[in-house]
Motif scaffolding. Structure first.
Motif, mmCIF file in Angstrom:
data_model
loop_
_atom_site.group_PDB
_atom_site.id
_atom_site.type_symbol
_atom_site.label_atom_id
_atom_site.label_comp_id
_atom_site.label_asym_id
_atom_site.label_seq_id
_atom_site.Cartn_x
_atom_site.Cartn_y
_atom_site.Cartn_z
ATOM 1 N N ALA A 142 0.821 -1.212 0.000
ATOM 2 C CA ALA A 142 0.000 0.000 0.000
ATOM 3 C C ALA A 142 0.852 1.257 0.000
ATOM 4 C CB ALA A 142 -0.938 -0.004 1.200
ATOM 5 N N ARG A 143 2.036 1.187 0.577
ATOM 6 C CA ARG A 143 2.878 2.387 0.623
ATOM 7 C C ARG A 143 3.845 2.469 -0.554
ATOM 8 N NH1 ARG A 143 7.761 2.603 5.002
ATOM 9 N NH2 ARG A 143 9.165 1.162 3.964
ATOM 10 N N GLY A 144 3.822 1.470 -1.444
ATOM 11 C CA GLY A 144 4.616 1.553 -2.657
ATOM 12 C C GLY A 144 5.835 0.671 -2.712
ATOM 13 N N ASP A 145 6.065 -0.160 -1.703
ATOM 14 C CA ASP A 145 7.223 -1.043 -1.698
ATOM 15 C C ASP A 145 6.971 -2.285 -2.550
ATOM 16 O OD1 ASP A 145 8.244 0.775 0.032
ATOM 17 O OD2 ASP A 145 8.560 -0.604 1.694
ATOM 18 N N ARG A 146 8.046 -3.036 -2.827
ATOM 19 C CA ARG A 146 7.933 -4.354 -3.455
ATOM 20 C C ARG A 146 8.061 -5.410 -2.368
ATOM 21 N NH1 ARG A 146 12.093 -5.351 -8.200
ATOM 22 N NH2 ARG A 146 13.538 -4.769 -6.536
ATOM 23 N N VAL A 147 7.366 -6.516 -2.535
ATOM 24 C CA VAL A 147 7.418 -7.601 -1.562
ATOM 25 C C VAL A 147 7.632 -8.926 -2.276
ATOM 26 C CG1 VAL A 147 6.197 -8.873 0.248
ATOM 27 C CG2 VAL A 147 5.899 -6.389 0.050
#
Length: 279
Positions: free
Chosen positions: A27-32
């Motif tokens: 949701a905050r724009g990171d990759r997982v």
């Protein structure tokens, strides 16, 4: 790690802290890079976030698979900033009650599985010049309840391993933090494995704990979403804390245990000093 486009590798993402972390990070724009045993459990997030969610099936008790998945994640995603060792479960039963197979699986999952994820990640973190590892432990990594001896053995064990490895890899700009949540609003309770009860333990503290779990009588004060956010915030702190206590119950119980332990140590000071060679 301070930017908003970091890449995280997280084990055990189908539910609980793993799921909460994955949701908040995406949701905050990171990759997982998310690993789990049930591949379809993240289909909704994959549909929403596309290539920012990398998914692989993984059973952390399979060491060869751990190495393969970790290697592939780094190869395909490039730099991974934070590794979160989250996969694990609880085993309920007195030390005499649990079976040999239950003992092995608990240790293979919570302790050896976590160790092998760390070991697989370290060469990549060294090669890229550093990174963070968040190791999910528990308040149960510093305290102990009857009927949870094998769970505690796995958590106390991983705490010792992380304490040592953190010193070994500090020169490579790699930092490790032990995350110690208390009772939390996750599905931990429903995932508990219970050993067959032995009547001799019915009227003992182990029996009381078993019945409390069965009746869902333990107070649960921790908020999984707030704790996930605290873990994310922790990964940006420098220097990295060695431990992150989450939940008022963790703070209260661990503090009381440490105060008691220190008092007991101080009470034995004369014995300790008298047993030196030449004393």
């Amino acid at each position: 790690m301070t930017n908003s486009s970091a890449t995280w590798f997280i084990t055990g993402t189908s539910s609980g802290f793993g799921r909460a972390l994955t949701e908040q990070l995406l949701a905050r724009g990171d990759r997982v890079a998310a690993t789990l045993r049930k591949l379809n459990a993240l289909d909704d997030l994959k549909a929403q976030y596309g290539d920012r969610l990398w998914i692989a099936t993984l059973d952390v008790t399979d060491t060869a698979a751990v190495r393969g998945v970790v290697d592939r994640a780094f190869a395909e995603l490039g730099r991974i900033d934070v590794v979160v060792n989250n996969a694990g479960y609880g085993l309920v039963g007195a030390g005499e009650e649990v079976s040999d197979d239950q003992i092995r699986h608990q240790i293979d999952t919570n302790l050896i599985g976590s160790i092998q994820v760390i070991r697989a990640a370290l060469p990549h973190l060294r090669a890229q010049g550093g990174g963070r590892i968040l190791q999910l432990s528990s308040a149960g990594g510093q305290i102990a309840f009857p009927a949870l001896g094998l769970y505690h053995a796995s958590k106390w064990g991983i705490e010792g391993f992380v304490e040592a490895v953190a010193q070994e890899v500090a020169p490579f700009n790699i930092a490790l933090t032990l995350v110690e949540p208390g009772a939390t609003q996750t599905d931990f309770g429903s995932s508990l494995v219970a050993a067959p009860p032995t009547p001799a333990y019915d009227a003992t503290p182990a029996g009381e704990i078993r019945r409390a779990f069965a009746a869902n009588m333990f107070p649960v004060v921790g908020d999984a979403s707030k704790m996930a956010q605290a873990m994310i915030d922790c990964a940006a702190r420098s220097p990295a804390p060695r431990r992150l206590a989450l939940g008022s119950d963790t703070y209260t119980m661990v503090r009381a245990a440490l105060v008691e332990r220190l008092a007991a140590l101080d009470a034995q000071k004369d014995i300790a000093l008298a047993t030196d060679a030449g004393a």
